[in-house]
Scaffold this motif. Structure first.
Motif, mmCIF file in Angstrom:
data_model
loop_
_atom_site.group_PDB
_atom_site.id
_atom_site.type_symbol
_atom_site.label_atom_id
_atom_site.label_comp_id
_atom_site.label_asym_id
_atom_site.label_seq_id
_atom_site.Cartn_x
_atom_site.Cartn_y
_atom_site.Cartn_z
ATOM 1 N N GLY A 241 0.799 -1.216 0.000
ATOM 2 C CA GLY A 241 0.000 0.000 0.000
ATOM 3 C C GLY A 241 0.830 1.263 0.000
ATOM 4 O O GLY A 241 0.341 2.337 0.341
ATOM 5 N N PHE A 242 2.090 1.143 -0.370
ATOM 6 C CA PHE A 242 3.036 2.261 -0.377
ATOM 7 C C PHE A 242 3.181 2.902 1.003
ATOM 8 O O PHE A 242 3.348 4.112 1.124
ATOM 9 C CB PHE A 242 2.663 3.298 -1.432
ATOM 10 N N SER A 243 3.149 2.069 2.017
ATOM 11 C CA SER A 243 3.466 2.531 3.367
ATOM 12 C C SER A 243 4.981 2.655 3.477
ATOM 13 O O SER A 243 5.695 1.646 3.369
ATOM 14 C CB SER A 243 2.971 1.535 4.414
ATOM 15 N N PRO A 244 5.514 3.862 3.672
ATOM 16 C CA PRO A 244 6.966 3.999 3.771
ATOM 17 C C PRO A 244 7.579 3.129 4.865
ATOM 18 O O PRO A 244 8.657 2.551 4.670
ATOM 19 C CB PRO A 244 7.165 5.495 4.061
ATOM 20 N N ASP A 245 6.890 3.023 5.996
ATOM 21 C CA ASP A 245 7.420 2.217 7.096
ATOM 22 C C ASP A 245 7.524 0.746 6.697
ATOM 23 O O ASP A 245 8.528 0.083 6.983
ATOM 24 C CB ASP A 245 6.537 2.358 8.333
ATOM 25 N N ALA A 246 6.482 0.242 6.032
ATOM 26 C CA ALA A 246 6.477 -1.163 5.643
ATOM 27 C C ALA A 246 7.550 -1.442 4.590
ATOM 28 O O ALA A 246 8.296 -2.429 4.695
ATOM 29 C CB ALA A 246 5.098 -1.551 5.110
ATOM 30 N N VAL A 247 7.633 -0.582 3.582
ATOM 31 C CA VAL A 247 8.604 -0.811 2.513
ATOM 32 C C VAL A 247 10.032 -0.627 3.023
ATOM 33 O O VAL A 247 10.952 -1.328 2.592
ATOM 34 C CB VAL A 247 8.327 0.114 1.314
ATOM 35 N N ALA A 248 10.221 0.289 3.961
ATOM 36 C CA ALA A 248 11.555 0.515 4.522
ATOM 37 C C ALA A 248 12.087 -0.734 5.213
ATOM 38 O O ALA A 248 13.302 -0.917 5.332
ATOM 39 C CB ALA A 248 11.515 1.682 5.500
ATOM 40 N N ALA A 249 11.170 -1.592 5.638
ATOM 41 C CA ALA A 249 11.574 -2.819 6.338
ATOM 42 C C ALA A 249 11.769 -3.993 5.386
ATOM 43 O O ALA A 249 12.123 -5.100 5.826
ATOM 44 C CB ALA A 249 10.520 -3.187 7.386
ATOM 45 N N ILE B 80 13.465 -1.360 -8.108
ATOM 46 C CA ILE B 80 12.956 -1.950 -6.868
ATOM 47 C C ILE B 80 13.841 -1.555 -5.693
ATOM 48 O O ILE B 80 13.336 -1.160 -4.631
ATOM 49 C CB ILE B 80 12.868 -3.477 -7.016
ATOM 50 N N ASP B 81 15.145 -1.645 -5.864
ATOM 51 C CA ASP B 81 16.065 -1.232 -4.798
ATOM 52 C C ASP B 81 15.877 0.243 -4.464
ATOM 53 O O ASP B 81 15.916 0.633 -3.286
ATOM 54 C CB ASP B 81 17.513 -1.481 -5.231
ATOM 55 N N ALA B 82 15.651 1.064 -5.502
ATOM 56 C CA ALA B 82 15.454 2.494 -5.277
ATOM 57 C C ALA B 82 14.171 2.754 -4.494
ATOM 58 O O ALA B 82 14.137 3.616 -3.607
ATOM 59 C CB ALA B 82 15.421 3.238 -6.609
ATOM 60 N N ALA B 83 13.116 2.009 -4.807
ATOM 61 C CA ALA B 83 11.848 2.186 -4.093
ATOM 62 C C ALA B 83 12.021 1.894 -2.605
ATOM 63 O O ALA B 83 11.454 2.592 -1.746
ATOM 64 C CB ALA B 83 10.781 1.281 -4.691
ATOM 65 N N ILE B 84 12.808 0.881 -2.287
ATOM 66 C CA ILE B 84 13.038 0.524 -0.883
ATOM 67 C C ILE B 84 13.914 1.566 -0.200
ATOM 68 O O ILE B 84 13.612 2.020 0.915
ATOM 69 C CB ILE B 84 13.668 -0.872 -0.793
ATOM 70 N N SER B 85 14.989 1.967 -0.852
ATOM 71 C CA SER B 85 15.862 2.978 -0.251
ATOM 72 C C SER B 85 15.137 4.315 -0.130
ATOM 73 O O SER B 85 15.362 5.063 0.835
ATOM 74 C CB SER B 85 17.147 3.135 -1.068
ATOM 75 N N ASN B 86 14.239 4.607 -1.064
ATOM 76 C CA ASN B 86 13.482 5.861 -0.974
ATOM 77 C C ASN B 86 12.505 5.831 0.196
ATOM 78 O O ASN B 86 12.260 6.867 0.832
ATOM 79 C CB ASN B 86 12.728 6.120 -2.277
ATOM 80 N N ALA B 87 11.954 4.661 0.485
ATOM 81 C CA ALA B 87 11.073 4.544 1.660
ATOM 82 C C ALA B 87 11.857 4.854 2.933
ATOM 83 O O ALA B 87 11.374 5.556 3.830
ATOM 84 C CB ALA B 87 10.478 3.144 1.728
ATOM 85 N N ARG B 88 13.071 4.372 2.994
ATOM 86 C CA ARG B 88 13.909 4.640 4.163
ATOM 87 C C ARG B 88 14.265 6.119 4.236
ATOM 88 O O ARG B 88 14.331 6.693 5.336
ATOM 89 C CB ARG B 88 15.167 3.766 4.096
ATOM 90 N N ALA B 89 14.467 6.742 3.081
ATOM 91 C CA ALA B 89 14.758 8.172 3.060
ATOM 92 C C ALA B 89 13.550 8.979 3.512
ATOM 93 O O ALA B 89 13.694 10.005 4.192
ATOM 94 C CB ALA B 89 15.181 8.596 1.654
#
Length: 224
Positions: free
Chosen positions: A95-103, A125-134
């Protein structure tokens, strides 16, 4: 969620010929009596997106993160391709939850790379995850919405035809640089400008489009 400026600007008017009348790269007079840019007149899904979402203000973190990710995945593809895959993207990315994707970890990356419903590009895909962490990290310094909207320009373009719609701006160049400094990836000036268009930071609706000025942000610039 970007519009795809190149896709819009080069769209063949023949695609819309069965339902609309158009002159050059100006607006298309559609069968419902409303004028839209060529890119929004040729496909029902694009039309719905244009009429209901594109250019409307977005301020919530998850909504901004979603559009940022989708604009990144769109790079090199048509926007309608991303729209068709959007429900699958939402499911795949929690659901594009930054917290969920960051994990997300290695197993999640493998799951995403095996999911044929989305765009299976490892770098994106790697960028989407790192962007969630950002995004999560940015909360301690005002948050994603505050950062993006702080780059709203003093004036917005007033294009009559698609050739007059810019693909980047001084603000998108500056915002892209700042996002990269903050750890974001796949955020070049063109991608960032598409994001700014999609969420209402700028209004690049053609001047005689029925959507010009409807965001409430640039009402003074709407066509009379």
């Amino acid at each position: 969620m970007q519009n795809d400026t190149q896709d819009r600007a080069t769209a063949a008017t023949a695609d819309a010929a069965t339902t609309a009348l158009t002159t050059g790269s100006g607006s298309v007079l559609c069968e419902d009596g409303l004028r839209r840019p060529p890119w929004a007149a040729r496909d029902p899904l694009l039309r719905e997106y244009y009429d209901t979402e594109w250019g409307m203000p977005v301020h919530d973190e998850a909504g901004l993160y979603e559009r940022l990710v989708l604009e990144g995945f769109q790079s090199g593809l048509s926007w309608v391709t991303i729209l068709r895959k959007r429900p699958a993207f939402r499911e795949a990315f929690a659901g594009f939850s930054p917290d969920a994707v960051a994990a997300f970890g290695t197993e999640d990356v493998e799951r995403l790379m095996a999911d044929q419903r989305i765009v299976r590009n490892g770098r994106k895909i790697d960028a989407a995850i790192s962007n969630a962490r950002a995004v999560v990290e940015l909360r301690s310094d005002g948050g994603l919405a505050q950062l993006i909207w702080s780059y709203r320009p003093e004036a917005t373009p007033e294009p009559q035809v698609m050739e007059e719609v810019p693909t980047q701006s001084p603000e998108s160049v500056a915002l892209a640089k700042e996002l990269k400094r903050r750890g974001f990836r796949f955020v070049g000036p063109v991608t960032v400008f598409a994001l700014m268009e999609a969420i209402g930071v700028v209004d690049t609706h053609l001047m005689d489009s029925h959507r010009r000025g409807t965001s409430g942000i640039w009402v003074a610039d709407s066509a009379g």
